[in-house]
Design an enzyme around this catalytic site. Structure first.
Site, PDB file in Angstrom:
ATOM      1  N   ARG A 136      -4.185 -19.045  13.997  1.00  0.00           N
ATOM      2  CA  ARG A 136      -4.379 -17.981  13.010  1.00  0.00           C
ATOM      3  C   ARG A 136      -5.731 -17.314  13.131  1.00  0.00           C
ATOM      4  O   ARG A 136      -5.850 -16.115  13.056  1.00  0.00           O
ATOM      5  CB  ARG A 136      -4.276 -18.565  11.585  1.00  0.00           C
ATOM      6  N   SER A 146       0.364 -23.437   4.554  1.00  0.00           N
ATOM      7  CA  SER A 146       1.123 -24.177   3.534  1.00  0.00           C
ATOM      8  C   SER A 146       0.228 -24.482   2.333  1.00  0.00           C
ATOM      9  O   SER A 146       0.657 -24.368   1.188  1.00  0.00           O
ATOM     10  CB  SER A 146       1.661 -25.482   4.116  1.00  0.00           C
ATOM     11  N   HIS A 182       5.103 -20.182  10.099  1.00  0.00           N
ATOM     12  CA  HIS A 182       5.768 -21.149  10.979  1.00  0.00           C
ATOM     13  C   HIS A 182       7.033 -20.521  11.590  1.00  0.00           C
ATOM     14  O   HIS A 182       7.329 -20.708  12.766  1.00  0.00           O
ATOM     15  CB  HIS A 182       6.202 -22.397  10.203  1.00  0.00           C
ATOM     16  N   LYS A 224      -2.773 -37.725   4.589  1.00  0.00           N
ATOM     17  CA  LYS A 224      -2.568 -36.708   3.551  1.00  0.00           C
ATOM     18  C   LYS A 224      -1.400 -37.157   2.676  1.00  0.00           C
ATOM     19  O   LYS A 224      -0.494 -37.825   3.143  1.00  0.00           O
ATOM     20  CB  LYS A 224      -2.154 -35.381   4.201  1.00  0.00           C
TER      21      LYS A 224
HETATM   22  P1  ADP Z   1      -0.782 -29.274  10.608  1.00  0.00           P
HETATM   23  O1  ADP Z   1      -0.737 -30.105   9.382  1.00  0.00           O
HETATM   24  O2  ADP Z   1      -0.601 -30.015  11.901  1.00  0.00           O
HETATM   25  O3  ADP Z   1      -1.884 -28.240  10.642  1.00  0.00           O
HETATM   26  P2  ADP Z   1       0.981 -27.162   9.838  1.00  0.00           P
HETATM   27  O4  ADP Z   1       2.340 -27.403   9.292  1.00  0.00           O
HETATM   28  O5  ADP Z   1      -0.040 -26.650   8.894  1.00  0.00           O
HETATM   29  O6  ADP Z   1       0.567 -28.474  10.543  1.00  0.00           O
HETATM   30  O7  ADP Z   1       1.046 -26.150  11.062  1.00  0.00           O
HETATM   31  C1  ADP Z   1       1.671 -26.450  12.280  1.00  0.00           C
HETATM   32  C2  ADP Z   1       1.226 -25.443  13.304  1.00  0.00           C
HETATM   33  O8  ADP Z   1       1.609 -24.129  12.894  1.00  0.00           O
HETATM   34  C3  ADP Z   1      -0.286 -25.385  13.554  1.00  0.00           C
HETATM   35  O9  ADP Z   1      -0.511 -25.127  14.931  1.00  0.00           O
HETATM   36  C4  ADP Z   1      -0.726 -24.198  12.731  1.00  0.00           C
HETATM   37  O10 ADP Z   1      -1.884 -23.596  13.258  1.00  0.00           O
HETATM   38  C5  ADP Z   1       0.490 -23.279  12.902  1.00  0.00           C
HETATM   39  N1  ADP Z   1       0.581 -22.308  11.812  1.00  0.00           N
HETATM   40  C6  ADP Z   1       0.667 -22.549  10.481  1.00  0.00           C
HETATM   41  N2  ADP Z   1       0.697 -21.401   9.777  1.00  0.00           N
HETATM   42  C7  ADP Z   1       0.643 -20.377  10.700  1.00  0.00           C
HETATM   43  C8  ADP Z   1       0.617 -18.946  10.613  1.00  0.00           C
HETATM   44  N3  ADP Z   1       0.621 -18.324   9.443  1.00  0.00           N
HETATM   45  N4  ADP Z   1       0.550 -18.246  11.787  1.00  0.00           N
HETATM   46  C9  ADP Z   1       0.510 -18.894  12.967  1.00  0.00           C
HETATM   47  N5  ADP Z   1       0.516 -20.239  13.108  1.00  0.00           N
HETATM   48  C10 ADP Z   1       0.573 -20.982  11.995  1.00  0.00           C
END
Ligand code: ADP
Length: 161
Positions: A91, A129, A17, A41
């Protein structure tokens, strides 16, 4: 001045992030990080905890980053906050299907707001996460995956359970 909004669960924030945030700051003057108050969730960290962790991680950039939470439609929230661009990270091919659908739906709902994607970094492509939480819950080393404060917060959470 172009303002973007980066929505997500951030439960908790990872170095993946953080990479997306820094790259978004290279393209936009201001960035709102919008913490989703998950209804379906059940998050590990409360909205308040997730906002506090983000504020701590981005304290050096507080002039350009605002941290808020939202629970309704993202496009409505983006418009309310005067953000014309939604930032998301990609990703892998598996992210694409979902993100493609989400971006199309948001575009259908509100044409004033568009979505921009940043590709994951080579150091962070394997981070999510969910996986970080799993590794932390099993006592694995997450030092290079999240900032120190987040690693500590995770350790504390799992020592309580
Ligand atoms: P959600 O619950 O909406 O998926 P996240 O907190 O998991 O939210 O992620 C928010 C955004 O950040 C999403 O677009 C996700 O693809 C991106 N993201 C999360 N981890 C990574 C990473 N390691 N590299 C690039 N983008 C990421």
């Amino acid at each position: 001045m172009k303002k973007a909004i980066y929505p997500g669960s951030f439960d908790p924030i990872t170095n993946g992030h953080i990479d997306i945030v820094h790259r978004a700051l290279g393209a936009f003057n201001k960035l709102t990080i919008a913490v989703l108050e998950n209804r379906n969730k059940s998050p590990l960290f409360t909205t308040k905890e997730r906002k506090a962790m983000l504020a701590e991680v981005f304290k050096a950039e507080q002039e350009r980053i605002e941290i808020l939470s939202f629970s309704g439609l993202l496009v409505d929230f983006a418009e309310q906050e005067n953000a014309s661009v939604i930032v998301r990270g990609l990703r892998a091919a598996s992210d694409f299907e979902y993100e493609f659908q989400l971006a199309a739906m948001n575009r259908h709902l509100n044409k004033k707001v568009d979505t921009i994607f940043f590709m994951t970094g080579s150091e962070t492509y394997f981070l999510s996460s969910a996986l970080v939480k799993e590794v932390a819950s099993l006592g694995g080393n997450i030092e290079k995956m999240v900032p120190k404060t987040i690693a500590l917060a995770l350790k504390e959470k799992f020592s309580q359970s």
